[in-house]
Design a protein around this motif. Structure first.
Motif, short mmCIF file in Angstrom:
data_model
loop_
_atom_site.label_atom_id
_atom_site.label_comp_id
_atom_site.label_asym_id
_atom_site.label_seq_id
_atom_site.Cartn_x
_atom_site.Cartn_y
_atom_site.Cartn_z
N SER A 179 0.82 -1.21 0.00
CA SER A 179 0.00 0.00 0.00
C SER A 179 0.85 1.26 0.00
O SER A 179 0.38 2.33 0.37
CB SER A 179 -0.92 0.01 1.22
OG SER A 179 -0.17 -0.12 2.41
N LEU A 180 2.12 1.14 -0.44
CA LEU A 180 3.01 2.30 -0.51
C LEU A 180 2.72 3.07 -1.80
O LEU A 180 2.69 2.49 -2.89
CB LEU A 180 4.48 1.87 -0.48
CG LEU A 180 4.92 1.10 0.78
CD1 LEU A 180 6.40 0.76 0.68
CD2 LEU A 180 4.65 1.93 2.03
N ASP A 215 11.82 6.50 5.04
CA ASP A 215 12.63 5.59 4.23
C ASP A 215 11.73 4.96 3.16
O ASP A 215 10.90 4.10 3.48
CB ASP A 215 13.26 4.49 5.10
CG ASP A 215 14.21 3.60 4.30
OD1 ASP A 215 14.66 4.04 3.22
OD2 ASP A 215 14.48 2.47 4.76
N PRO A 216 11.83 5.41 1.92
CA PRO A 216 12.79 6.38 1.40
C PRO A 216 12.46 7.82 1.83
O PRO A 216 11.30 8.16 2.01
CB PRO A 216 12.62 6.22 -0.12
CG PRO A 216 11.25 5.71 -0.30
CD PRO A 216 10.96 4.84 0.87
N LYS A 217 13.49 8.60 1.96
CA LYS A 217 13.37 9.96 2.45
C LYS A 217 12.78 10.86 1.38
O LYS A 217 13.06 10.69 0.19
CB LYS A 217 14.75 10.48 2.87
CG LYS A 217 14.73 11.84 3.54
CD LYS A 217 16.14 12.23 3.96
CE LYS A 217 16.12 13.62 4.62
NZ LYS A 217 17.48 14.04 5.03
N PRO A 218 11.96 11.85 1.77
CA PRO A 218 11.43 12.81 0.79
C PRO A 218 12.57 13.55 0.08
O PRO A 218 13.61 13.85 0.68
CB PRO A 218 10.58 13.76 1.64
CG PRO A 218 10.24 12.97 2.86
CD PRO A 218 11.41 12.07 3.11
N ASN A 235 8.92 15.17 -3.58
CA ASN A 235 8.38 13.83 -3.81
C ASN A 235 8.55 13.01 -2.54
O ASN A 235 9.64 12.99 -1.95
CB ASN A 235 9.10 13.15 -4.97
CG ASN A 235 8.83 13.84 -6.30
OD1 ASN A 235 7.80 13.61 -6.92
ND2 ASN A 235 9.75 14.68 -6.74
N PHE A 236 7.48 12.31 -2.14
CA PHE A 236 7.54 11.54 -0.90
C PHE A 236 6.62 10.34 -1.01
O PHE A 236 5.74 10.26 -1.89
CB PHE A 236 7.13 12.42 0.30
CG PHE A 236 5.78 13.06 0.16
CD1 PHE A 236 4.64 12.44 0.64
CD2 PHE A 236 5.64 14.28 -0.48
CE1 PHE A 236 3.39 13.01 0.51
CE2 PHE A 236 4.40 14.88 -0.61
CZ PHE A 236 3.27 14.24 -0.13
#
Length: 292
Positions: A179-180, A215-218, A235-236
């Motif tokens: 769900s990412l 993680d992953p960082k924006p 982007n995030f």
């Protein structure tokens, strides 16, 4: 009328199938067998569903087992009914062949959707609870039936989509593996603003949201020197099963940015136009007496 007369009436042949006479009693026995069989099937399906639900089994697996149980029960019920009334299955060979040919010509779409439904339940490219985007419609899968799939759109409207469309057309499954979801926020600031400071404020506003993953960082990028603004974009990633989570997170970031920009006196850009006139311009003041 005594019992012997009733027995004689029930034993009276009504018609014949493949040289096998069918009596009135056997004919009346058929709906009773079907009723009892369906009741037992529904009770068994509910019992199995309850046991699997208490064990927190995947709802897609439960749904598939229910369908398999119903098809198996109907097949057994049909064979058992024929056996009890002493009718050989071979007697329906010609009839079943004729029905199959009729279905082949007149019910191609129904058969296509039926087979597609079983493929969806077996391979599970689409599962109950997935968030789909189909033909510009977005919604959550609520039920996968043998003919169609029911989707609840983001505005609450239910859609019934034929199963064949979900296999033949392009379908965006936002939650197939996880769900990412990645999204972005774009903002323009006035010329003269400190680019490094703006980038730091955007990153701070983004990380201030609990939904945003570290993680992953924006990533904040200086996109372009626009006509009226310096364009930035962040982007995030967030963990969200519905599109509404994206909109809410983006909105919260903009609210936080507005506060941070006000604290650090960063101006959000707006369209501006400079007008240059060649020659001279004379302004004439109109006499108030001429107006009346």
């Amino acid at each position: 009328m005594n019992f012997a007369n009733i027995k004689t009436i029930l034993a009276t042949p009504i018609f014949t199938i493949s040289e096998q006479p069918i009596s009135l009693g056997e004919l009346l026995l058929i709906p009773l067998i079907i009723y009892v069989g369906l009741v037992l099937t529904k009770w068994t399906a509910r019992f199995v569903t309850h046991r699997l639900t208490t064990k927190k089994t995947d709802p897609n697996l439960i749904h598939l087992l229910q369908r398999v149980l119903y098809v198996t029960a109907i097949t057994i019920l049909f064979i058992t009914t024929l056996d009890l009334i002493n009718v050989p299955i071979a007697a329906f060979a010609f009839l079943s062949g004729a029905i199959a040919i009729g279905f082949g010509f007149g019910a191609q779409n129904i058969i296509n959707n039926f087979i597609s439904g079983w493929i969806l339940m077996w391979e599970q490219p689409i599962r109950i609870g997935d968030f789909l985007e189909v033909e510009n419609a977005k919604g959550v899968v609520e039920e996968i039936n043998t003919r169609s799939t029911r989707i609840r759109r983001v505005d609450g409207v239910h859609l019934l989509i034929p199963n064949s469309k979900l296999l033949e057309n392009t379908v965006v499954n936002w939650t197939l593996k996880d769900s990412l979801v990645r999204t972005s926020v774009r903002v323009g600031v006035a010329y003269g603003s400190k680019a490094k400071l703006v980038a730091d404020l955007i990153l701070e506003a983004t990380l201030a949201q609990n939904e945003v993953l570290t993680d992953p960082k924006p990533v904040v990028s200086f996109e372009d020197f626009g006509d009226n603004a310096l364009i930035f974009e962040v982007n995030f990633w967030i963990n969200s099963k519905v599109e509404g989570g994206l909109r809410v997170t983006r909105s919260n970031i903009r609210f936080t940015l507005d506060e941070l920009f006000e604290q650090h006196q960063v101006v959000v850009a707006f369209p501006q136009r400079d007008v240059h006139l060649d020659g001279s311009l004379t302004l004439i003041k109109q006499d108030d007496n001429l107006k009346s």
